[in-house]
Write an enzyme that holds these catalytic residues in place. Structure first.
Site, PDB file in Angstrom:
ATOM      1  N   HIS A 114      50.947  33.998  32.096  1.00 33.60           N
ATOM      2  CA  HIS A 114      50.496  33.934  33.480  1.00 33.60           C
ATOM      3  C   HIS A 114      49.075  33.392  33.506  1.00 33.60           C
ATOM      4  CE1 HIS A 114      50.334  34.996  37.723  1.00 33.60           C
ATOM      5  NE2 HIS A 114      49.074  35.327  37.490  1.00 33.60           N
ATOM      6  N   ASP A 163      55.809  42.504  47.020  1.00 27.19           N
ATOM      7  CA  ASP A 163      54.622  41.653  46.831  1.00 27.19           C
ATOM      8  C   ASP A 163      54.605  40.506  47.829  1.00 27.19           C
ATOM      9  OD1 ASP A 163      52.227  40.723  45.424  1.00 27.19           O
ATOM     10  OD2 ASP A 163      53.507  39.012  44.963  1.00 27.19           O
ATOM     11  N   ARG A 214      47.841  40.134  52.956  1.00 28.30           N
ATOM     12  CA  ARG A 214      46.478  40.045  52.378  1.00 28.30           C
ATOM     13  C   ARG A 214      45.845  38.703  52.700  1.00 28.30           C
ATOM     14  NH1 ARG A 214      47.699  40.610  46.518  1.00 28.30           N
ATOM     15  NH2 ARG A 214      45.488  40.281  46.189  1.00 28.30           N
ATOM     16  N   SER A 272      49.850  42.950  42.300  1.00 28.91           N
ATOM     17  CA  SER A 272      50.612  41.778  42.728  1.00 28.91           C
ATOM     18  C   SER A 272      51.098  40.983  41.512  1.00 28.91           C
ATOM     19  CB  SER A 272      49.698  40.917  43.626  1.00 28.91           C
ATOM     20  OG  SER A 272      50.249  39.654  43.827  1.00 28.91           O
ATOM     21  N   LYS A 306      55.307  41.351  39.459  1.00 25.97           N
ATOM     22  CA  LYS A 306      56.227  40.213  39.265  1.00 25.97           C
ATOM     23  C   LYS A 306      56.541  40.031  37.784  1.00 25.97           C
ATOM     24  CE  LYS A 306      53.379  37.934  41.851  1.00 25.97           C
ATOM     25  NZ  LYS A 306      52.565  37.206  42.790  1.00 25.97           N
TER      26      LYS A 306
HETATM   27  N1  URA Z   1      48.197  35.729  42.094  1.00 24.39           N
HETATM   28  C1  URA Z   1      49.099  36.651  42.491  1.00 24.39           C
HETATM   29  O1  URA Z   1      50.273  36.543  42.181  1.00 24.39           O
HETATM   30  N2  URA Z   1      48.660  37.674  43.252  1.00 24.39           N
HETATM   31  C2  URA Z   1      47.369  37.826  43.606  1.00 24.39           C
HETATM   32  O2  URA Z   1      47.043  38.779  44.276  1.00 24.39           O
HETATM   33  C3  URA Z   1      46.446  36.858  43.166  1.00 24.39           C
HETATM   34  C4  URA Z   1      46.888  35.817  42.399  1.00 24.39           C
END
Ligand code: URA
Length: 436
Positions: free
Chosen positions: A83, A162, A169, A184, A188
């Site tokens: 990620h 999310d 947000r 968040s 995932k």
């Molecule tokens: N990427 C995400 O998936 N969530 C966030 O809150 C910030 C960056």
């Protein structure tokens, strides 16, 4: 329990129970009778008063369980995900997936679209004609079983809480909260099923985290919570003060990723090797970073990573020629314009990643508003990286544009994104540090 009680507790700075955070997550996934304005009020309370580590973990786990979870148990181990917190010119996933798969890892990844000035892997891949970014969970598992890697766009079924919370947000000025970012991102990752993770936390003007201190804080918290959730995680802090690599823009970046898989040289390639090396250490294939780097380089030099790329593109486009012909098939912009240096010779000392990223958005390569369609062909090709010698009349950048008017809009900003000095500048490494 009511949402009003839950909001009140956080408004008053109290700690939530696990049940309360599960309730918030269920509400965001549409399983409780709660309105968006109430979730927004809770988000602001959480933003202002924070969540401690235990609360962050509970929220993360609840969000991860708010929908389907991928079960990778039918696939060969080790399972790895990567990620990046996002940056300008960041096409690392396009290299790491085939590279690590060629080194024996199963790579199953869910990726996002561009967010603001930071590009998204799914937008980049969609510049390849016919590339499918909507694989179902079953298709992902079948493809990973067959060729060792699969990627898909954000599925509405994985971590749906999310999706709602992120959208709220984004429109309530509550994005920039470390516990909310951690929940968040990791919800995932957990829903995606991998048990090993390499996290690339970008730092600089082209990233979410502008400076080293904030990148370290986010990286440390991400690793703590990921570890508590049972994911073995390595965290790299990497430079985003200048764009990563020489190209920014969707199709241009696919071309550059392909070249790295073929040639494996340059600052961007060495970052890919470093990230791959640590991934190999993380899963126990390499004992230490140097051994991992050697294995990664071998996969690049022997052509096995490139072969994996070919199979990947052929499989995910369904076009048997596309592995070979991917470069020829990529869309091209009708207009190219060179921004020339007309001062004294010197060395590149600044290429502002934030400015270049915004210029690519303005050319149509990113979204100003949710739902905008991106143009895959536009972008900016950089003449060099920080530290490169520049002669009078040399191109600092080549702008790839769709229309003359879009080109004109970005020329002033692109011109001012560069600074040249009269003394040699040391090139900045792309990898700043691994968190201990
Ligand atoms: N990427 C995400 O998936 N969530 C966030 O809150 C910030 C960056």
């Amino acid at each position: 329990m009511t949402i009003v009680d839950v909001i009140r507790r956080k408004r008053d700075g109290q700690k939530h129970s696990r049940e309360e955070l599960t309730f918030v997550s269920e509400a965001a996934a549409g399983k409780q009778d709660v309105d968006d304005y109430q979730l927004s009020a809770w988000l602001m309370a959480a933003y202002l008063n924070g969540l401690d580590d235990e609360e962050t973990l509970w929220l993360t786990l609840a969000m991860a369980s708010s929908g389907e979870r991928l079960d990778l148990s039918s696939l060969p181990k080790p399972w790895m995900d990567k990620h990046s917190t996002g940056g300008v010119g960041d096409k690392t996933t396009l290299v790491l997936l085939p590279l690590l798969s060629a080194c024996g890892l199963t790579m199953v990844k869910m990726s996002g679209r561009g967010l603001g000035i930071t590009g998204g892997t799914i937008d980049k891949l969609e510049s390849i004609p016919g590339f499918r970014t909507n694989l179902s969970s079953d298709e992902m598992l079948a493809q990973a079983a067959e060729i060792g890697l699969a990627i898909t766009g954000q599925s509405p079924n994985l971590a749906p809480a999310d999706k709602t919370l992120y959208a709220l947000r984004d429109t309530t000025a509550t994005v920039n909260s470390i516990p909310l970012i951690v929940a968040s991102i990791l919800s995932k990752k957990i829903a995606g099923g991998a048990d090993h993770l390499v996290l690339d936390v970008k730092c600089g003007s082209g990233a979410f985290m502008p400076d080293l201190a904030s990148a370290r804080t986010l990286g440390t918290k991400l690793r703590e919570i990921a570890t508590m959730a049972g994911i073995r995680t390595a965290v790299a802090i990497t430079d985003m003060s200048q764009p990563l690599g020489r190209f920014v823009g969707n199709a241009l970046e696919v071309r550059e990723a392909f070249e790295v898989l073929n040639k494996g040289v340059g600052r961007f390639a060495s970052l890919c090797v470093d990230l791959a090396a640590e991934a190999l250490v993380n899963v126990g294939i390499a004992r230490e970073h140097e051994e991992g780097a050697l294995l990664a380089r071998q996969a690049l030099e022997s052509g096995t990573a490139r072969e994996r790329w070919d199979r990947w593109i052929v499989t995910q486009t369904g076009d048997k020629n596309s592995g070979e012909d991917v470069l020829a098939n990529l869309p091209k912009s009708p207009i190219t314009h060179e921004v020339l240096w007309d001062g004294e010779p010197g060395w590149l000392s600044r290429i502002d990643a934030g400015v270049i990223g915004q210029a690519v958005v303005d050319l149509g390569g990113g979204r100003r508003q949710k739902g905008d369609k991106v143009n895959p062909s536009v972008g900016i090709e950089l003449g060099g990286e920080i530290g490169t010698r520049v002669e009078k009349g040399q191109a600092l950048a080549t702008i790839h544009a769709r229309t003359e008017s879009e080109l004109k809009t970005v020329i002033p900003a692109v011109t001012h994104a560069f600074a040249i000095e009269d003394h040699a500048i040391s090139p900045l490494p792309a990898l700043i540090e691994w968190l201990e």
